[in-house]
Design an enzyme around this catalytic site. Structure first.
Site, PDB file in Angstrom:
ATOM      1  N   GLY A 522      34.153  31.128  33.579  1.00  0.00           N
ATOM      2  CA  GLY A 522      33.780  32.249  32.720  1.00  0.00           C
ATOM      3  C   GLY A 522      34.992  32.773  31.996  1.00  0.00           C
ATOM      4  N   GLU A 525      37.712  39.602  30.872  1.00  0.00           N
ATOM      5  CA  GLU A 525      38.382  40.509  29.940  1.00  0.00           C
ATOM      6  C   GLU A 525      39.824  40.074  29.699  1.00  0.00           C
ATOM      7  OE1 GLU A 525      37.184  43.172  28.149  1.00  0.00           O
ATOM      8  OE2 GLU A 525      35.407  42.247  29.020  1.00  0.00           O
ATOM      9  N   GLY A 527      41.339  37.052  30.541  1.00  0.00           N
ATOM     10  CA  GLY A 527      41.669  35.647  30.405  1.00  0.00           C
ATOM     11  C   GLY A 527      40.571  34.806  31.018  1.00  0.00           C
ATOM     12  N   ASP A 643      36.371  49.609  38.756  1.00  0.00           N
ATOM     13  CA  ASP A 643      35.540  48.796  37.859  1.00  0.00           C
ATOM     14  C   ASP A 643      34.389  48.171  38.641  1.00  0.00           C
ATOM     15  OD1 ASP A 643      34.723  47.689  35.498  1.00  0.00           O
ATOM     16  OD2 ASP A 643      36.209  46.090  35.477  1.00  0.00           O
TER      17      ASP A 643
HETATM   18  P1  ADP Z   1      35.141  40.105  33.745  1.00  0.00           P
HETATM   19  O1  ADP Z   1      36.430  40.454  33.127  1.00  0.00           O
HETATM   20  O2  ADP Z   1      33.997  39.981  32.815  1.00  0.00           O
HETATM   21  O3  ADP Z   1      34.850  40.909  34.958  1.00  0.00           O
HETATM   22  P2  ADP Z   1      36.062  38.041  35.442  1.00  0.00           P
HETATM   23  O4  ADP Z   1      37.460  37.819  35.066  1.00  0.00           O
HETATM   24  O5  ADP Z   1      35.801  38.828  36.647  1.00  0.00           O
HETATM   25  O6  ADP Z   1      35.305  38.619  34.218  1.00  0.00           O
HETATM   26  O7  ADP Z   1      35.364  36.644  35.598  1.00  0.00           O
HETATM   27  C1  ADP Z   1      34.640  36.004  34.583  1.00  0.00           C
HETATM   28  C2  ADP Z   1      33.583  35.134  35.199  1.00  0.00           C
HETATM   29  O8  ADP Z   1      34.169  34.132  35.988  1.00  0.00           O
HETATM   30  C3  ADP Z   1      32.667  35.897  36.135  1.00  0.00           C
HETATM   31  O9  ADP Z   1      31.614  36.449  35.450  1.00  0.00           O
HETATM   32  C4  ADP Z   1      32.233  34.846  37.114  1.00  0.00           C
HETATM   33  O10 ADP Z   1      31.123  34.153  36.603  1.00  0.00           O
HETATM   34  C5  ADP Z   1      33.413  33.917  37.170  1.00  0.00           C
HETATM   35  N1  ADP Z   1      34.245  34.179  38.358  1.00  0.00           N
HETATM   36  C6  ADP Z   1      35.201  35.121  38.498  1.00  0.00           C
HETATM   37  N2  ADP Z   1      35.761  35.089  39.711  1.00  0.00           N
HETATM   38  C7  ADP Z   1      35.149  34.098  40.370  1.00  0.00           C
HETATM   39  C8  ADP Z   1      35.278  33.553  41.704  1.00  0.00           C
HETATM   40  N3  ADP Z   1      36.147  34.039  42.586  1.00  0.00           N
HETATM   41  N4  ADP Z   1      34.459  32.538  42.032  1.00  0.00           N
HETATM   42  C9  ADP Z   1      33.579  32.049  41.157  1.00  0.00           C
HETATM   43  N5  ADP Z   1      33.403  32.503  39.905  1.00  0.00           N
HETATM   44  C10 ADP Z   1      34.184  33.519  39.508  1.00  0.00           C
END
Ligand code: ADP
Ligand code: MG
Length: 794
Positions: A522, A525, A527, A643
């Site tokens: 994913g 915000e 990276g 958050d």
């Molecule tokens: P945001 O800034 O939107 O909160 P994140 O940086 O938390 O986004 O993560 C983006 C996406 O990556 C999440 O929506 C999730 O789908 C995936 N993701 C984040 N951390 C993990 C993890 N530890 N294991 C699996 N997927 C993850």
């Protein structure tokens, strides 16, 4: 993304145009008319021409409301009746007050940068007039309604507009007859001195450009704004340099107090850049005489020397590559404390009265070649790192994107003369070894030493708004300002700030080569998040397992470790709870967080995708209790999440969810909640009112966010508050509005949500209450039994 297409060169062409001189005929007109009648005529003409008289200055929100409501009575209930007023919270911003369905809505018009404004996340406009014109067009999104009519006021102030009608003062100034200009300035009908003409320049810009010294003096005497930017973003000093009018420089600086480091909004060119590019060597000399630094840097890092080389300006190259011979009025022994660390530096400053600009310099713990300036401002500490690098085969010292200096002493000398991007000018230093303060008298071009005995510890003044200083650092500080320990802050902040930030403190540093990066999980915000395989080399075996790797956009190339994120990572490394995503370690270069891989991704996506297949009872109840449990664990460790939202809960399995991303929000800029994040989600929708008003984050505000997260869960991934924008939600919540009970959500659960959204933070339940409630309530019996099997495992 501004709609201001013109750049610098265009206005130059306009200037070259003789048309402007055709209007320089005031002396001609005065042969047949009196000055008074000319001024009267001019004033009327401009009032008719100027169709932007919707500005009402410094009136209160209530006054704006009653003006508009009065308007509604007179006009019948029109939609889109509006006015613009000064913002009461920020001196550079404005507020648009507009009617819709007989209600008044208020929108902040934020200054994006110098004279450029935006409404919410809308496009940025050069000046308020263009912004208002944009929202006057029908069907513009981003506003509750199209702007139609306005309450009659005046035209907006010159700073907030790009151009205006050319008035008689402009015309007289271009003509350059001192006597006429003087008479106009002294006349009661004189137009606003800083008004911009149809070419977007003020009278002072033009007087400088045409080299009328006496007129420049007159305008300064009459308080013309020497820092006003014209449509191309240039100050009168820039204009003087571009037009090779070096005689204007001492007048503007010495008599008008103009800033030699004033920079254009887009390119960050200072006047010396303009002079160097055009080969105006006399202007460079005049600027140097006024203490301009020799190597200021533009947005793209170019110095005047770089420009002189690029445009082949021989004389300028020679002058700019010479050693800076100007005297330095300060010495290292007045401020350098090589042995102090940050905490000791703050303690030392603290033992003197914390006057603004009191400073000392210490060594950076991060890099042996770097120094840190620690100074006081508004009872807070600021730390700015002084870095060193190579520039054209010489060592140079600099702060952030500020000018380059050949020595630390010259750098300090510069910042003792002017703030130039710091929160304050450095005014006095603590001399090591001697218990005395050294005051700088920058204006007298000398640093007098005044001995002041070390005072007894002064009584601690309690600050009113401890976190206010966070918003004030203009350049990125080495670390957020240190706050004295006596303050009543969320304890997590104190915990993290008393630690020395360095990677060494991190127990588990992972070597980049042990990580094999895979597909994107994913885009967050900060990276991309990628799946990865981590090979952990143990003593006997190598262990290989799945991980999630959080990467970070770098703010500048080679920026290295983001201190804020590192701080959070240090907090995270010791946490161990089934409902909290485990942090395995960090990778230093490139900087990444290596976390436990959670296979089903973000809860909000999962809910949306599996709507209808997830049972409220027991699944949602179980998850709700697990989140409360994890938050309770964080609370015990004095960690504020900041958050909490379904996007930051990850799904491990149907019987286990995990909290992620705590504290990360703080690592980034404060006050970002007006910004929609990925997928149009406005973080503000999860924020308690006191987060918005005071920037205060506590366990109580986490509880509020927990309530919103519950709401997301029980509505299966709906957007809280639907399509409402951040600003509308603030208003709605302020007025007592709350999220409605989602369909099929048990009333009992909704009752608890509402408790989380109590206006008074103290009346909200604690995570202990929530956790106990979820575990004790008979309604959750089945959830508990499911959860129990989980707990036994751990
Ligand atoms: P945001 O800034 O939107 O909160 P994140 O940086 O938390 O986004 O993560 C983006 C996406 O990556 C999440 O929506 C999730 O789908 C995936 N993701 C984040 N951390 C993990 C993890 N530890 N294991 C699996 N997927 C993850
Ligand atoms: Mg996240």
């Amino acid at each position: 993304m501004t709609d201001n297409g013109e750049d610098y060169r265009d206005s130059e062409e306009i200037y070259a145009n003789d048309a402007i001189l055709e209007i320089a005929n005031v002396s001609q007109c005065l042969k047949t008319e009196s000055l008074t009648s000319l001024l009267e005529y001019d004033k009327k003409k401009i009032e008719n021409e100027d169709d932007c008289r919707w500005y009402h200055g410094k009136i209160s929100r209530e006054a704006a409301e009653s003006l508009l409501k009065e308007g509604l009575i007179h006009l019948g209930n029109v939609d889109g009746l509006f006015l613009v007023r000064d913002s009461t919270s920020s001196k550079d911003d404005f507020v648009l007050s507009v009617t819709h369905n007989a209600r008044v809505y208020q929108f902040q018009l934020k200054e994006a940068y110098d004279g450029h404004y935006r409404l919410d996340e809308g496009p940025i406009f050069a000046g308020l007039v263009k912004l208002i014109q944009f929202y006057q067009r029908p069907n513009k999104t981003g506003l509750v309604t199209t702007l139609t009519q306005h309450c009659q006021g005046t035209a907006p102030p010159p700073k907030a507009r790009q151009q205006g009608p050319t008035n008689i003062l402009h015309r007289a100034v271009i003509e350059g007859v001192e006597k006429i200009v003087k008479d106009i300035l002294n006349h009661s009908l004189c137009p606003p001195i800083d008004a911009k003409n149809e070419w977007g320049t003020t009278a002072l810009h033009d007087a400088c450009k045409y080299g009328f010294q006496d007129v420049v003096r007159l305008l300064i005497e009459h308080k013309a704004d020497v820092e006003m930017k014209d449509r191309a973003g240039l100050s009168p000093l820039h204009r003087s340099c571009a037009a090779n009018r070096h005689e204007m420089i001492p007048i503007l600086v010495e008599e008008g107090g103009a800033n030699v480091q004033s920079s254009t909004p887009k390119t960050a060119w200072v006047p010396m850049h303009d002079a160097a590019m055009r080969g105006h060597v006399e202007c460079i000399k005049a600027l140097l005489k006024q203490n301009a630094p020799l190597m200021p840097r533009a947005e793209d890092e170019q110095t005047p020397l770089d420009l002189a080389i690029k445009y082949n300006r021989g004389e300028c190259i020679e002058l700019l590559s010479k050693k800076d011979q100007r005297p330095i009025y300060t010495k290292q022994e007045n401020w350098l404390h090589p042995d102090l660390d940050r905490q000791q530096a703050c303690q030392l400053l603290d033992s003197y009265h914390k006057t603004d600009g009191l400073f000392l310099v210490r060594k950076s713990r991060r890099n042996v070649n770097f120094h840190v300036i620690t100074f006081c401002f508004k009872k807070n500490y600021y730390n700015f790192e002084v870095k060193v690098k190579d520039y054209k085969n010489k060592l140079v010292y600099y702060i952030d994107n500020g000018p380059l200096f050949p020595s630390l002493e010259r750098l300090i000398d510069h910042y003792m003369r002017q703030a130039d991007g710091l929160t304050t000018r450095l005014t006095a230093s603590i001399r090591p070894g001697h218990e005395e303060l050294v005051y700088s008298h920058a204006n007298e071009r000398t640093t007098a030493q005044v001995s002041v005995p070390k005072p007894n510890l002064p009584p601690r003044d309690e600050p009113e708004v401890p976190e206010e200083a966070y918003a004030e650092a203009i350049m990125s500080p080495e670390e957020p300002p240190q706050l004295p320990p006596s303050r009543n802050l969320p304890s997590k902040m104190m915990l993290s700030e008393t630690r020395q930030q360095s990677c060494e403190e991190f127990k588990k540093i992972i070597d980049f080569k042990d990580i094999q990066l895979g597909q994107d999980l994913g885009e967050g915000e900060y990276g991309a998040v990628k799946k990865g395989k981590y090979t952990e080399s143990g003593k006997v075996f190598k262990k290989k397992f799945d991980v999630a790797v959080k990467t970070f956009h770098q703010t500048e190339p080679g920026a290295g470790v983001n201190e804020g994120i590192l701080r959070e990572a240090i907090l995270m490394q010791d946490l161990d709870h089934p409902s909290i995503v485990k942090l395995f370690g960090i990778c230093e270069n490139p900087f990444m967080l290596v976390e436990e891989f959670v296979p089903y991704g973000a809860l909000c996506d999962y809910l949306e995708k599996h709507k209808g297949k997830i049972k409220v009872d027991p699944t949602l109840f179980l998850w709700a209790s697990q989140i409360a449990d994890g938050m309770h664990y964080l609370e015990q460790r004095k960690i504020v999440h900041r958050d909490l939202a379904a996007r930051n809960i990850l799904v491990e399995s149907k019987t286990q969810v995990k909290i992620s991303d705590f504290g990360l929000s703080r690592a980034y800029e404060e006050g970002q909640y007006y910004k929609a994040s990925k997928g149009g989600r406005w973080p503000i929708k999860w924020y308690a009112p006191e987060c918005v008003s005071f920037g205060k984050f506590t366990h109580h505000t986490d509880v509020w966010s927990y309530g919103v997260t519950l709401w997301e869960m029980f509505s299966f991934g709906e957007q809280p508050y639907g399509d409402k924008k951040g600003i509308e939600v603030i208003e709605y919540v302020e007025a007592g509005g709350r999220l409605q009970c989602p369909e099929n959500c048990p009333v009992k659960v909704y009752e608890w949500m509402k408790k989380c959204w109590e206006k008074d933070p103290k009346r909200r339940p604690s995570f202990t209450d929530l956790k106990n409630h979820f575990e004790d309530d008979p309604l959750y019996g089945s959830a508990q039994s499911l959860g129990l099997s989980q707990k036994k495992k751990n």
